[in-house]
Design an enzyme around this catalytic site. Structure first.
Site, mmCIF file in Angstrom:
data_model
loop_
_atom_site.group_PDB
_atom_site.id
_atom_site.type_symbol
_atom_site.label_atom_id
_atom_site.label_comp_id
_atom_site.label_asym_id
_atom_site.label_seq_id
_atom_site.Cartn_x
_atom_site.Cartn_y
_atom_site.Cartn_z
ATOM 1 N N ASP A 145 -18.161 3.163 43.126
ATOM 2 C CA ASP A 145 -19.398 3.105 43.553
ATOM 3 C C ASP A 145 -19.444 2.823 45.147
ATOM 4 O O ASP A 145 -18.330 2.660 45.765
ATOM 5 C CB ASP A 145 -20.020 1.822 42.844
ATOM 6 C CG ASP A 145 -21.558 1.791 43.400
ATOM 7 O OD1 ASP A 145 -22.161 2.530 43.025
ATOM 8 O OD2 ASP A 145 -21.894 0.570 43.688
ATOM 9 N N ASP A 201 -25.885 -2.429 24.388
ATOM 10 C CA ASP A 201 -24.570 -2.983 24.598
ATOM 11 C C ASP A 201 -23.268 -2.286 24.326
ATOM 12 O O ASP A 201 -23.481 -0.643 24.036
ATOM 13 C CB ASP A 201 -24.512 -4.392 23.618
ATOM 14 C CG ASP A 201 -24.846 -4.056 22.176
ATOM 15 O OD1 ASP A 201 -24.673 -2.861 21.754
ATOM 16 O OD2 ASP A 201 -25.224 -5.104 21.578
ATOM 17 N N GLY A 208 -31.233 -5.034 25.708
ATOM 18 C CA GLY A 208 -30.316 -5.467 24.795
ATOM 19 C C GLY A 208 -29.227 -4.472 24.521
ATOM 20 O O GLY A 208 -28.580 -4.557 23.584
ATOM 21 N N ASN A 243 -28.515 -0.613 21.152
ATOM 22 C CA ASN A 243 -28.475 -2.149 20.742
ATOM 23 C C ASN A 243 -27.465 -1.977 19.487
ATOM 24 O O ASN A 243 -28.246 -2.237 18.492
ATOM 25 C CB ASN A 243 -29.775 -2.950 20.663
ATOM 26 C CG ASN A 243 -29.489 -4.498 20.580
ATOM 27 O OD1 ASN A 243 -28.437 -4.777 20.333
ATOM 28 N ND2 ASN A 243 -30.497 -5.181 20.676
ATOM 29 N N GLU A 260 -18.459 7.810 44.772
ATOM 30 C CA GLU A 260 -19.723 8.190 45.066
ATOM 31 C C GLU A 260 -19.814 8.509 46.680
ATOM 32 O O GLU A 260 -19.793 7.158 47.506
ATOM 33 C CB GLU A 260 -20.624 7.257 44.548
ATOM 34 C CG GLU A 260 -22.141 7.462 44.909
ATOM 35 C CD GLU A 260 -23.073 6.258 44.789
ATOM 36 O OE1 GLU A 260 -24.237 6.276 44.292
ATOM 37 O OE2 GLU A 260 -22.546 5.178 44.907
ATOM 38 N N ASN A 295 -25.889 -10.652 20.506
ATOM 39 C CA ASN A 295 -25.516 -10.931 21.984
ATOM 40 C C ASN A 295 -26.628 -10.507 23.058
ATOM 41 O O ASN A 295 -26.236 -10.672 24.090
ATOM 42 C CB ASN A 295 -24.325 -10.404 22.277
ATOM 43 C CG ASN A 295 -24.449 -8.817 22.540
ATOM 44 O OD1 ASN A 295 -25.646 -8.187 22.446
ATOM 45 N ND2 ASN A 295 -23.271 -8.093 22.248
ATOM 46 N N ASP A 296 -27.772 -10.562 22.680
ATOM 47 C CA ASP A 296 -28.991 -10.003 23.389
ATOM 48 C C ASP A 296 -29.154 -10.917 24.485
ATOM 49 O O ASP A 296 -29.432 -10.357 25.865
ATOM 50 C CB ASP A 296 -30.195 -9.836 22.622
ATOM 51 C CG ASP A 296 -30.230 -8.562 21.913
ATOM 52 O OD1 ASP A 296 -29.267 -7.905 22.012
ATOM 53 O OD2 ASP A 296 -31.129 -8.251 20.924
#
Length: 651
Positions: free
Chosen positions: A361, A190, A188, A149, A390, A154-155
Site C-alpha cells: 500500500d 470474512d 460481516g 459472510n 501502489e 465472528n461478526d
C-alpha cells in the site's frame, strides 16, 4: 571367538550410548511459558539471511539479560530501548540449526527469571517454489468485509465476551457491531466467505486473489477496510483466524489460485498496541508532537518529491514523514529496529501462509531507501516472488521509476517487480468517453501504450479498470454497457498484469454518490443469507449483468491459456474511423481485439493490417464461437468489442 563377540557387544553398547547422548542433546527442556509479546511469533530455519531480531515487550524487561541454550542459535547483541518495557535481541541462526522449541531465559540483577518458549520451524517448501503473480494471471481484488459472510459467529469478533470482576461484560474490540445499512460500518464479510466461493472465483477464470488487509484494525469506527492495522501479527477476529487464512491459501492453491497479501509498511492505526508505549523516541514520525498532544502533521501527499530534481527538503520530508491521515501514524523506517521489524513481518507472512505475492500500500510515502531494502530482502530470499506497489500517479515517468530495472538518473533501484498503472487506467476511460478527434478518443489508448518504451518490463505492470479507492468502471463510463465491455477487453489484452475488482463482472456501480468509498465497496449480492439477488448463482441479476458476467467469464478462461496474451509481441494500429485494432502474437497464436465506437454499421478495409499475416486464415470469436475468415474487409455491425483468435480449439 569369545573375544570377537565381546568386541562387537562393546561396540554396540558404545553406539547405543552415543545415540542416547545425541537424543538427550536434541531434547531441550522447555517451560511453555510466554511473555506479553515476542515478535516475530516464531521463525524458520534455512534462510539466506541467518539473522533474526526479536522484539520483546514485557513490563521492565529492559532490566533483564536474555540467554539461550539451543544448538545453532546464538545471541549476537542485546539492545535496550527508551522504554524499559522493551528489549531487542539480535540472534544468529546457523545453517545447521534444527527445527525445535527452546526457552529464552531472562534474568535480572536480583536473580529473578522470566522465560519465553520460542520455536524455529522447518520451511514447508523451497524458496524457489514461492512463485508470484505475472502477466499470465488475472487478480480478483476483494474487500473482505463486503464480499461474503461465511461465518456469522465472528461478526463482532471472537474477543467480545469476558466477565470482569464486577460481573460486567467487557468488549475488547472498539467497533463491535454490524450494520449493512451503513456504508462505513462493518457488514460481516470474512475469510470463510471468500473460501466458500473459491469455486465461483475459479470458474470465472481468475487465477489470483488480492484481499485488502485482514489484520486486526481495532479502531473505534470505519475500520472495515483494513488499512489501519493495530496488530501486524494477528488476523482480525471479525475476519476469522490465522487457521482460516491458511485454509484459504491452501484451498485456493489446490485450484491453481494464488493468494496475494495486502501489506502496509507506511503507517499503522492510531490504536496500535505500541502507540501506548513507544519503544524509542523516533519509532513513528513526528512522535514528539504526538506525545505532547501537539498538532499532528499529515503528509502533503506530494509524491513527485521522490523523483523531483528540484524538490525542497521540507516538501520531501512532509511527504514521507507526515502521517498518512491523523488516525494513521507514519512509521519511521529510518529507525533500524522498525526497518527490521517490517521486513521480518513480511517474510513471516510469506512463510506462514504460503503467499503468492504481496501488494504494498501507499508505496511512495515511506522512506524510499527502506522500500528498496524491504523489496530487496524479500526478493533475495524468494527469487520467483512478486510484489506490486501502489503508485497513484497518472504520469508514466513516475510509475516506471519504481519498477525494478528502471534506468533512473539518480541511480535508484527499487527491487520492486511491479507497480500500478493508474495512467493507463485513466487513458482507457478517456478514450471511450471522449468524442473521436485527432487528439481525443481512442488515440489516448494508442499513445498511452506508446509510453511502454519507458518501462523496464511493461507486462509486469499492473493495470485495472477500477479498485477499492475509485469509482466503479461502470460509473466512470456513465453506465454505457458497450464502453464497459470495450474497456475490460482492452485492459485484459494489453501487455500487462490485470486486476479486476469484485463486482465489476456484474456492473456494480456508485451512481448514487460517485466516488464515495463506502458505496464503492458495496456488498456483493448473494454473500449474505437472505439476499434476494445472488451473483454467485445468477439469481435476480438483470440481463445485462448476466451478459457481462458471461462475457468476462469466457474471455478470462480463454486468457488463462493464451501464451500470446501472457508474453506475446504486441502490435497496434493508429485509430481509424472510430476503431482501434490491437494484436497479440506468439508463434501461431494471434489474438485480435477490435474496438468499435461507431453506433451504426461500418466496413473496415483489412488490407491496412496486412503485416500481421492473417490473409485467408480462419479466426474464431472468443465470446460467440463464430468463425471469421480474414479477407479484404470486415463489417462491424454494432458498437463494442470483437475478440478473435487463430486458435481453433479452446474451452
Amino acid at each position: 571367538m569369545r573375544n570377537l563377540i565381546f568386541f562387537f557387544l562393546l561396540i554396540g553398547l558404545i553406539s547405543c550410548n552415543n545415540e542416547k547422548t545425541k537424543e538427550n542433546i536434541s531434547k531441550v527442556s522447555i517451560s511453555n511459558t510466554t511473555l506479553e509479546r515476542v515478535e516475530p511469533l516464531n521463525w524458520f530455519i534455512g534462510f539466506k539471511d541467518t539473522s533474526l531480531q526479536l522484539l520483546v515487550k514485557e513490563p521492565s524487561i529492559g532490566n533483564f539479560t536474555p540467554s539461550i541454550s539451543y544448538k545453532g542459535v546464538s545471541i549476537e547483541k542485546v539492545h535496550t530501548a527508551k522504554s524499559e518495557n522493551y528489549l531487542f535481541i539480535d540472534l544468529n541462526i546457523d545453517s545447521s540449526t534444527k527445527p525445535g522449541k527452546f526457552d529464552i531465559v531472562f534474568t535480572n540483577k536480583n536473580g529473578t527469571k522470566k522465560t519465553h518458549t520460542y520455536e524455529l520451524k522447518s520451511r514447508e517448501k523451497s524458496a524457489e517454489e514461492y512463485v508470484g503473480f505475472n502477466s499470465s494471471d488475472v487478480l480478483y481484488l476483494i474487500t473482505p468485509d463486503r464480499f461474503a459472510n461465511g461465518d456469522s459467529s465472528n461478526d463482532i469478533g471472537s474477543k467480545t465476551s469476558k466477565i470482569n470482576e464486577t460481573g460486567e461484560s467487557v468488549q475488547f474490540l472498539k467497533e463491535n457491531s454490524i450494520n449493512r445499512n451503513d456504508d462505513y460500518a462493518r457488514h460481516g464479510g470474512d475469510i470463510k466467505g471468500i473460501t466458500n466461493h473459491l469455486d465461483y472465483i475459479n470458474t470465472m477464470g481468475f487465477t489470483a486473489i488480492w484481499s485488502s488487509p485482514l489484520l486486526t484494525n481495532d479502531m473505534p469506527k470505519q475500520s472495515y477496510h483494513g488499512y489501519a492495522i493495530t496488530d501486524l501479527y494477528e488476523i482480525d477476529p471479525r475476519f476469522g483466524t490465522l487457521a482460516d487464512y491458511r485454509e484459504l491459501a491452501d484451498k485456493a492453491r489446490e485450484k491453481g489460485i494464488k493468494l496475494i497479501m495486502d501489506q502496509v509498511a507506511n503507517h499503522c492505526g492510531s490504536e496500535h498496541w505500541w502507540m501506548k508505549d513507544l519503544p524509542f523516541k523516533d519509532w513513528v514520525n513526528y512522535q514528539e508532537n504526538f506525545e505532547n498532544n501537539g498538532n499532528l502533521i499529515t503528509s502533503n501527499h506530494r509524491r513527485t518529491t521522490n523523483e523531483d530534481l528540484y524538490a525542497s527538503k521540507i516538501d520531501k520530508k512532509q511527504n514521507t514523514d507526515g502521517w498518512f491521515v491523523s488516525t494513521m501514524p507514519d512509521l519511521n523506517q529510518k529507525n533500524p529496529f522498525m526497518a527490521k521489524y517490517i521486513i521480518q513481518n513480511s517474510i513471516w507472512w510469506i512463510e506462514t501462509i504460503g503467499l503468492g505475492g504481496i501488494r504494498q500500500d501507499t508505496y511512495p510515502y515511506p522512506d524510499k531507501q527502506f522500500m528498496s531494502d524491504w523489496a530487496g530482502a524479500i526478493m533475495n530470499e524468494y527469487p520467483n516472488f512478486s510484489i506490486v506497489g501502489e503508485e497513484w500517479s497518472y504520469n508514466p515517468l513516475l510509475i516506471g521509476y519504481w519498477q525494478k530495472g528502471a534506468n533512473n538518473r539518480d541511480g535508484y533501484e527499487s527491487n520492486l517487480t511491479s507497480t500500478m498503472d493508474f495512467a493507463m487506467q485513466r487513458k482507457v476511460v478517456e478514450a471511450l468517453n471522449e468524442e473521436e478527434s485527432w487528439d481525443k478518443g481512442l488515440v489516448k489508448i494508442y499513445e498511452g501504450l506508446a509510453n511502454d518504451f519507458h518501462y523496464a518490463s511493461p507486462k509486469d505492470i499492473m493495470v485495472f479498470p477500477d479498485n477499492h479507492d475509485m469509482s466503479r468502471i461502470y460509473t466512470q463510463l456513465n453506465g454505457d454497457f458497450a464502453n464497459t465491455q470495450m474497456a475490460l477487453t482492452t485492459y485484459l489484452i494489453m501487455p500487462r498484469t490485470p486486476q479486476i475488482y469484485y463486482g465489476t463482472e456484474i456492473l456494480m456501480d456508485d451512481f448514487k454518490k460517485p466516488g464515495d468509498h463506502g458505496l464503492i465497496r458495496t456488498d456483493f449480492p448473494g454473500g449474505w443469507q437472505g439476499d434476494t439477488v445472488n451473483a454467485f448463482s445468477g439469481k435476480g441479476l438483470t440481463s445485462q449483468q448476466k451478459e457481462m458476467q458471461s462475457f468476462l467469464k469466457k474471455f478470462l478462461n480463454y486468457r488463462k491459456d493464451s501464451k500470446a496474451i501472457h508474453e506475446g509481441k504486441t502490435v497496434h494500429f493508429a485509430p481509424f474511423m472510430g476503431t482501434y485494432f490491437l494484436f497479440r502474437i506468439l508463434n501461431d497464436e494471434v489474438v485480435v481485439n477490435i474496438i468499435n465506437k461507431n453506433e451504426k454499421p461500418i466496413t473496415i478495409d483489412l488490407k491496412r493490417y496486412v503485416e500481421i499475416g492473417l490473409e485467408g486464415k480462419t479466426l474464431k470469436n472468443i465470446i460467440t464461437g463464430e468463425q471469421f475468415i480474414w479477407g479484404d474487409d470486415i463489417e462491424l455491425k454494432q458498437k463494442g468489442s470483437i475478440l478473435l483468435t487463430t486458435k481453433s480449439k479452446f474451452d
